[in-house]
Motif scaffolding. Structure first.
Motif, mmCIF file in Angstrom:
data_model
loop_
_atom_site.group_PDB
_atom_site.id
_atom_site.type_symbol
_atom_site.label_atom_id
_atom_site.label_comp_id
_atom_site.label_asym_id
_atom_site.label_seq_id
_atom_site.Cartn_x
_atom_site.Cartn_y
_atom_site.Cartn_z
ATOM 1 N N SER A 18 0.837 -1.201 0.000
ATOM 2 C CA SER A 18 0.000 0.000 0.000
ATOM 3 C C SER A 18 0.866 1.243 0.000
ATOM 4 O O SER A 18 2.092 1.161 0.153
ATOM 5 C CB SER A 18 -0.928 -0.004 1.206
ATOM 6 O OG SER A 18 -0.200 0.141 2.390
ATOM 7 N N ALA A 19 0.238 2.384 -0.175
ATOM 8 C CA ALA A 19 0.916 3.666 -0.144
ATOM 9 C C ALA A 19 0.222 4.559 0.867
ATOM 10 O O ALA A 19 -0.997 4.590 0.942
ATOM 11 C CB ALA A 19 0.901 4.326 -1.522
ATOM 12 N N VAL A 20 1.027 5.270 1.640
ATOM 13 C CA VAL A 20 0.483 6.207 2.620
ATOM 14 C C VAL A 20 0.691 7.622 2.087
ATOM 15 O O VAL A 20 1.804 7.980 1.685
ATOM 16 C CB VAL A 20 1.159 6.046 3.997
ATOM 17 C CG1 VAL A 20 0.612 7.062 4.971
ATOM 18 C CG2 VAL A 20 0.926 4.623 4.513
ATOM 19 N N ILE A 21 -0.383 8.381 2.095
ATOM 20 C CA ILE A 21 -0.344 9.734 1.537
ATOM 21 C C ILE A 21 -0.656 10.736 2.630
ATOM 22 O O ILE A 21 -1.638 10.570 3.375
ATOM 23 C CB ILE A 21 -1.364 9.878 0.395
ATOM 24 C CG1 ILE A 21 -1.064 8.852 -0.711
ATOM 25 C CG2 ILE A 21 -1.352 11.295 -0.166
ATOM 26 C CD1 ILE A 21 -2.069 8.850 -1.846
ATOM 27 N N SER A 22 0.159 11.748 2.739
ATOM 28 C CA SER A 22 -0.096 12.819 3.706
ATOM 29 C C SER A 22 -0.290 14.132 2.962
ATOM 30 O O SER A 22 0.253 14.324 1.858
ATOM 31 C CB SER A 22 1.064 12.934 4.703
ATOM 32 O OG SER A 22 2.281 13.188 4.026
ATOM 33 N N ASP B 230 4.560 7.984 0.427
ATOM 34 C CA ASP B 230 5.695 7.274 1.015
ATOM 35 C C ASP B 230 6.321 6.272 0.049
ATOM 36 O O ASP B 230 7.232 5.535 0.419
ATOM 37 C CB ASP B 230 5.279 6.575 2.312
ATOM 38 C CG ASP B 230 4.348 5.398 2.073
ATOM 39 O OD1 ASP B 230 4.174 4.600 3.019
ATOM 40 O OD2 ASP B 230 3.782 5.267 0.967
ATOM 41 N N SER B 231 5.833 6.235 -1.187
ATOM 42 C CA SER B 231 6.396 5.363 -2.220
ATOM 43 C C SER B 231 6.522 6.162 -3.507
ATOM 44 O O SER B 231 5.801 7.137 -3.705
ATOM 45 C CB SER B 231 5.504 4.142 -2.472
ATOM 46 O OG SER B 231 5.267 3.418 -1.298
ATOM 47 N N GLN B 232 7.392 5.724 -4.377
ATOM 48 C CA GLN B 232 7.500 6.389 -5.666
ATOM 49 C C GLN B 232 6.321 5.964 -6.544
ATOM 50 O O GLN B 232 6.075 4.776 -6.709
ATOM 51 C CB GLN B 232 8.823 6.019 -6.332
ATOM 52 C CG GLN B 232 10.037 6.584 -5.604
ATOM 53 C CD GLN B 232 11.330 6.376 -6.372
ATOM 54 O OE1 GLN B 232 11.426 5.465 -7.189
ATOM 55 N NE2 GLN B 232 12.309 7.227 -6.140
ATOM 56 N N THR C 177 7.439 11.394 -5.577
ATOM 57 C CA THR C 177 6.754 11.227 -4.291
ATOM 58 C C THR C 177 6.020 12.484 -3.831
ATOM 59 O O THR C 177 5.436 12.497 -2.755
ATOM 60 C CB THR C 177 7.770 10.838 -3.186
ATOM 61 O OG1 THR C 177 8.712 11.902 -3.014
ATOM 62 C CG2 THR C 177 8.488 9.546 -3.534
ATOM 63 N N PHE C 178 6.026 13.533 -4.618
ATOM 64 C CA PHE C 178 5.526 14.823 -4.124
ATOM 65 C C PHE C 178 4.796 15.585 -5.216
ATOM 66 O O PHE C 178 5.168 15.546 -6.395
ATOM 67 C CB PHE C 178 6.714 15.650 -3.620
ATOM 68 C CG PHE C 178 6.328 16.924 -2.916
ATOM 69 C CD1 PHE C 178 6.418 18.142 -3.568
ATOM 70 C CD2 PHE C 178 5.882 16.900 -1.602
ATOM 71 C CE1 PHE C 178 6.076 19.321 -2.929
ATOM 72 C CE2 PHE C 178 5.531 18.067 -0.953
ATOM 73 C CZ PHE C 178 5.634 19.277 -1.616
ATOM 74 N N SER C 179 3.740 16.294 -4.795
ATOM 75 C CA SER C 179 3.011 17.175 -5.700
ATOM 76 C C SER C 179 2.394 18.308 -4.886
ATOM 77 O O SER C 179 2.151 18.158 -3.692
ATOM 78 C CB SER C 179 1.910 16.404 -6.438
ATOM 79 O OG SER C 179 1.172 17.254 -7.297
ATOM 80 N N THR C 180 2.156 19.426 -5.551
ATOM 81 C CA THR C 180 1.423 20.514 -4.917
ATOM 82 C C THR C 180 0.306 20.966 -5.829
ATOM 83 O O THR C 180 0.409 20.898 -7.072
ATOM 84 C CB THR C 180 2.321 21.729 -4.608
ATOM 85 O OG1 THR C 180 2.773 22.322 -5.834
ATOM 86 C CG2 THR C 180 3.507 21.350 -3.756
ATOM 87 N N LEU C 181 -0.769 21.411 -5.212
ATOM 88 C CA LEU C 181 -1.895 22.036 -5.897
ATOM 89 C C LEU C 181 -2.075 23.414 -5.288
ATOM 90 O O LEU C 181 -2.156 23.544 -4.067
ATOM 91 C CB LEU C 181 -3.162 21.212 -5.716
ATOM 92 C CG LEU C 181 -4.463 21.882 -6.168
ATOM 93 C CD1 LEU C 181 -4.577 21.857 -7.683
ATOM 94 C CD2 LEU C 181 -5.691 21.185 -5.551
ATOM 95 N N THR C 182 -2.134 24.428 -6.141
ATOM 96 C CA THR C 182 -2.412 25.782 -5.673
ATOM 97 C C THR C 182 -3.811 26.176 -6.100
ATOM 98 O O THR C 182 -4.190 25.976 -7.253
ATOM 99 C CB THR C 182 -1.383 26.783 -6.235
ATOM 100 O OG1 THR C 182 -0.067 26.414 -5.775
ATOM 101 C CG2 THR C 182 -1.686 28.197 -5.767
ATOM 102 N N VAL C 183 -4.571 26.693 -5.158
ATOM 103 C CA VAL C 183 -5.879 27.255 -5.473
ATOM 104 C C VAL C 183 -5.679 28.767 -5.498
ATOM 105 O O VAL C 183 -5.377 29.377 -4.462
ATOM 106 C CB VAL C 183 -6.942 26.846 -4.442
ATOM 107 C CG1 VAL C 183 -8.316 27.334 -4.877
ATOM 108 C CG2 VAL C 183 -6.947 25.334 -4.240
ATOM 109 N N SER C 184 -5.810 29.360 -6.680
ATOM 110 C CA SER C 184 -5.450 30.754 -6.878
ATOM 111 C C SER C 184 -6.657 31.673 -6.845
ATOM 112 O O SER C 184 -7.779 31.261 -7.198
ATOM 113 C CB SER C 184 -4.751 30.914 -8.241
ATOM 114 O OG SER C 184 -3.615 30.095 -8.342
ATOM 115 N N ASN C 185 -6.415 32.897 -6.417
ATOM 116 C CA ASN C 185 -7.452 33.936 -6.441
ATOM 117 C C ASN C 185 -8.777 33.364 -5.923
ATOM 118 O O ASN C 185 -9.799 33.345 -6.619
ATOM 119 C CB ASN C 185 -7.613 34.490 -7.852
ATOM 120 C CG ASN C 185 -8.537 35.688 -7.913
ATOM 121 O OD1 ASN C 185 -8.714 36.397 -6.924
ATOM 122 N ND2 ASN C 185 -9.137 35.914 -9.068
#
Lengths: 112, 117
Positions: free
Chosen positions: A1-5, A26-28, A74-82
C-alpha cells in the motif's frame, strides 16, 4: 500500500488569496491525482499530475486557477489561486501504486 | 463519458444485519475496474473492494462482497454482519484500464450508511 499525507489539513482563507496544498507519498508513484469534494458531494477530478510532464486538467478546471507541480515521484502541490467562497471544498490528493489508487486525508478549505 | 449512478442517497441497517448498496454505471469499454470506497467522518477514503470487469467471479473481502452484473452494468456491495464501524459514506467508482489519464476514477454521488445498534 501507499500512505499519503497532505498539508495543511485545513485552512481558512480570505477571498482573492492563494493557497498551496502539499501532497507527500511514502512510495514512488508515476501517477498522482487531485480531486475536489464539495460539501456533501462526490469527488470530482481536477487534474492528473505525472512526473516530468505537464498536468492534464479535466473539463472545467484550468491551469491558471489550479496550478500543479510534480517535481519528483513522491511529491506534488496544488495551488488554489485567487480564491472565492465557491472554492470552499475538501481537496484530496491521490496516487496510483501497484494497481491500486490511494487517497490522502484531504485538505478542508474554507474561503471567507 | 462514463457515468456512475448510486440511487440510494441514504441507507440504514441494524447491527449484525446485512445491507446491499446499489450502483450502476455506463461505459462503452469492455475492460475496466470497479471499486467501492468508504469515507468515514475522518474524510479518509478507504478502498473496500475492487472488481476487474474481465473476471466473472464476484470479489469478496471478509464481510464485503459484490454482485457484478456486467451485461446489466450493475455493481452492488453487500455488507454482511454489519458493524458500527461500517457507518460511513460509500462511493462506487469506475476506473478505466490504460495509460495516461485513463487511470482516473469516476465516482458516484455516494450512499450514506447508518448502522443502528
Amino acid at each position: 500500500s501507499a500512505v499519503i499525507s497532505q498539508k495543511p489539513s485545513r485552512d481558512i482563507c480570505q477571498r482573492g488569496t492563494s493557497l498551496t496544498i502539499q501532497c507527500q507519498v511514502d512510495s514512488q508513484v508515476t501517477m498522482m491525482f487531485w480531486y475536489r469534494q464539495q460539501p456533501g458531494q462526490s469527488l470530482t477530478l481536477i487534474a492528473t499530475a505525472n512526473q516530468g510532464s505537464e498536468a492534464t486538467y479535466e473539463s472545467g478546471f484550468v491551469i491558471d486557477k489550479f496550478p500543479i507541480s510534480r517535481p519528483n515521484l513522491t511529491f506534488s502541490t496544488l495551488t488554489v489561486s485567487n480564491m472565492s467562497p465557491e472554492d470552499s471544498s475538501i481537496y484530496l490528493c491521490s496516487a496510483r501504486h501497484i494497481g491500486e489508487q490511494f487517497f490522502g486525508p484531504g485538505t478542508r478549505l474554507t474561503v471567507l | 463519458a462514463q457515468t456512475v449512478t448510486q440511487s440510494q442517497p441514504e441507507m440504514s441497517v441494524q447491527e449484525a444485519e446485512t445491507v446491499t448498496l446499489s450502483c450502476t454505471y455506463d461505459t462503452s469499454e469492455s475492460d475496466y475496474y470497479l471499486f467501492w470506497y468508504k469515507q468515514p467522518p475522518s474524510r479518509q477514503m478507504i478502498l473496500v473492494i475492487r472488481q476487474e470487469a474481465y473476471k466473472q467471479q464476484n470479489a469478496t473481502e471478509n464481510r464485503f462482497s459484490v454482485n457484478f452484473q456486467k451485461a446489466a452494468k450493475s455493481f452492488s456491495l453487500k455488507i454482511s454482519d454489519s458493524q458500527l464501524g461500517d457507518a460511513a459514506m460509500y462511493f462506487c467508482a469506475y476506473g478505466e484500464i490504460g495509460g495516461g489519464s485513463n487511470y482516473k476514477l469516476t465516482f458516484g454521488k455516494g450512499t450514506l450508511l447508518t448502522v443502528n445498534p
